[in-house]
Design an enzyme around this catalytic site. Structure first.
Site, PDB file in Angstrom:
ATOM      1  N   THR A  16       0.818  -1.218   0.000  1.00  0.00           N
ATOM      2  CA  THR A  16       0.000   0.000   0.000  1.00  0.00           C
ATOM      3  C   THR A  16       0.850   1.266   0.000  1.00  0.00           C
ATOM      4  O   THR A  16       0.320   2.363   0.084  1.00  0.00           O
ATOM      5  CB  THR A  16      -0.949   0.017   1.216  1.00  0.00           C
ATOM      6  OG1 THR A  16      -0.189  -0.134   2.410  1.00  0.00           O
ATOM      7  CG2 THR A  16      -1.977  -1.097   1.114  1.00  0.00           C
ATOM      8  N   LEU A  18       3.484   4.234   1.111  1.00  0.00           N
ATOM      9  CA  LEU A  18       3.689   5.037   2.321  1.00  0.00           C
ATOM     10  C   LEU A  18       2.397   5.782   2.630  1.00  0.00           C
ATOM     11  O   LEU A  18       2.280   6.984   2.439  1.00  0.00           O
ATOM     12  CB  LEU A  18       4.858   6.008   2.107  1.00  0.00           C
ATOM     13  CG  LEU A  18       5.307   6.861   3.286  1.00  0.00           C
ATOM     14  CD1 LEU A  18       5.694   6.011   4.468  1.00  0.00           C
ATOM     15  CD2 LEU A  18       6.472   7.742   2.873  1.00  0.00           C
ATOM     16  N   HIS A  19       1.382   5.032   3.082  1.00  0.00           N
ATOM     17  CA  HIS A  19       0.084   5.640   3.391  1.00  0.00           C
ATOM     18  C   HIS A  19       0.094   6.156   4.825  1.00  0.00           C
ATOM     19  O   HIS A  19       1.154   6.297   5.437  1.00  0.00           O
ATOM     20  CB  HIS A  19      -1.054   4.638   3.127  1.00  0.00           C
ATOM     21  CG  HIS A  19      -0.966   3.391   3.942  1.00  0.00           C
ATOM     22  ND1 HIS A  19      -1.493   3.285   5.199  1.00  0.00           N
ATOM     23  CD2 HIS A  19      -0.381   2.192   3.678  1.00  0.00           C
ATOM     24  CE1 HIS A  19      -1.247   2.071   5.682  1.00  0.00           C
ATOM     25  NE2 HIS A  19      -0.576   1.392   4.777  1.00  0.00           N
ATOM     26  N   ALA A  20      -1.044   6.422   5.399  1.00  0.00           N
ATOM     27  CA  ALA A  20      -1.148   7.093   6.697  1.00  0.00           C
ATOM     28  C   ALA A  20      -0.406   6.380   7.836  1.00  0.00           C
ATOM     29  O   ALA A  20       0.420   6.992   8.513  1.00  0.00           O
ATOM     30  CB  ALA A  20      -2.615   7.291   7.071  1.00  0.00           C
ATOM     31  N   ALA A  23       3.343   6.387   7.382  1.00  0.00           N
ATOM     32  CA  ALA A  23       3.852   7.758   7.496  1.00  0.00           C
ATOM     33  C   ALA A  23       3.974   8.159   8.958  1.00  0.00           C
ATOM     34  O   ALA A  23       4.958   8.788   9.365  1.00  0.00           O
ATOM     35  CB  ALA A  23       2.943   8.735   6.747  1.00  0.00           C
TER      36      ALA A  23
END
Length: 110
Positions: A16, A18-20, A23
């Protein structure tokens, strides 16, 4: 006298990107070091503050993107080593996290 910057690059293998959640994990780890830490998609920049979750999420780095890190300060080498290791472990999500925790993958008996 200050040492020069420490740099490294690593490919994001997390499906997926570097999503939430990743991060937040990356910035939390970066904030644990005194060094000034920046990251970019290209070794020439533009560079963003790796300690800013808003800026890191705004990168929207997908799987396959190369993250370039640079750090300067007393603990720069340790910071780069740990950040690269976090990316290598897919931000402690998915199969890499299970292996690191000693949990066998489905279909594999230990």
């Amino acid at each position: 006298m200050s040492e020069g910057p420490i740099t490294a690059a690593i490919e994001i293998t997390n499906p997926t990107g570097l999503h939430a959640r990743p991060a937040v994990k990356l910035t939390k780890l970066a904030k644990s070091f005194a060094a000034k830490i920046a990251l970019a998609f290209d070794s020439g920049g533009p560079w963003i503050d790796a300690k800013s979750v808003v800026k890191v999420m705004a990168l929207k780095a997908p799987q396959g993107a190369i993250l370039h890190f640079t750090a300067q300060g007393a603990d720069a080498a340790a910071a780069i080593n740990e950040l690269v290791d976090l990316v290598r472990r897919d931000f402690d999500e998915g199969p890499h996290a299970a292996r690191a925790a000693g949990v066998p993958e489905p279909g594999h008996a230990d």
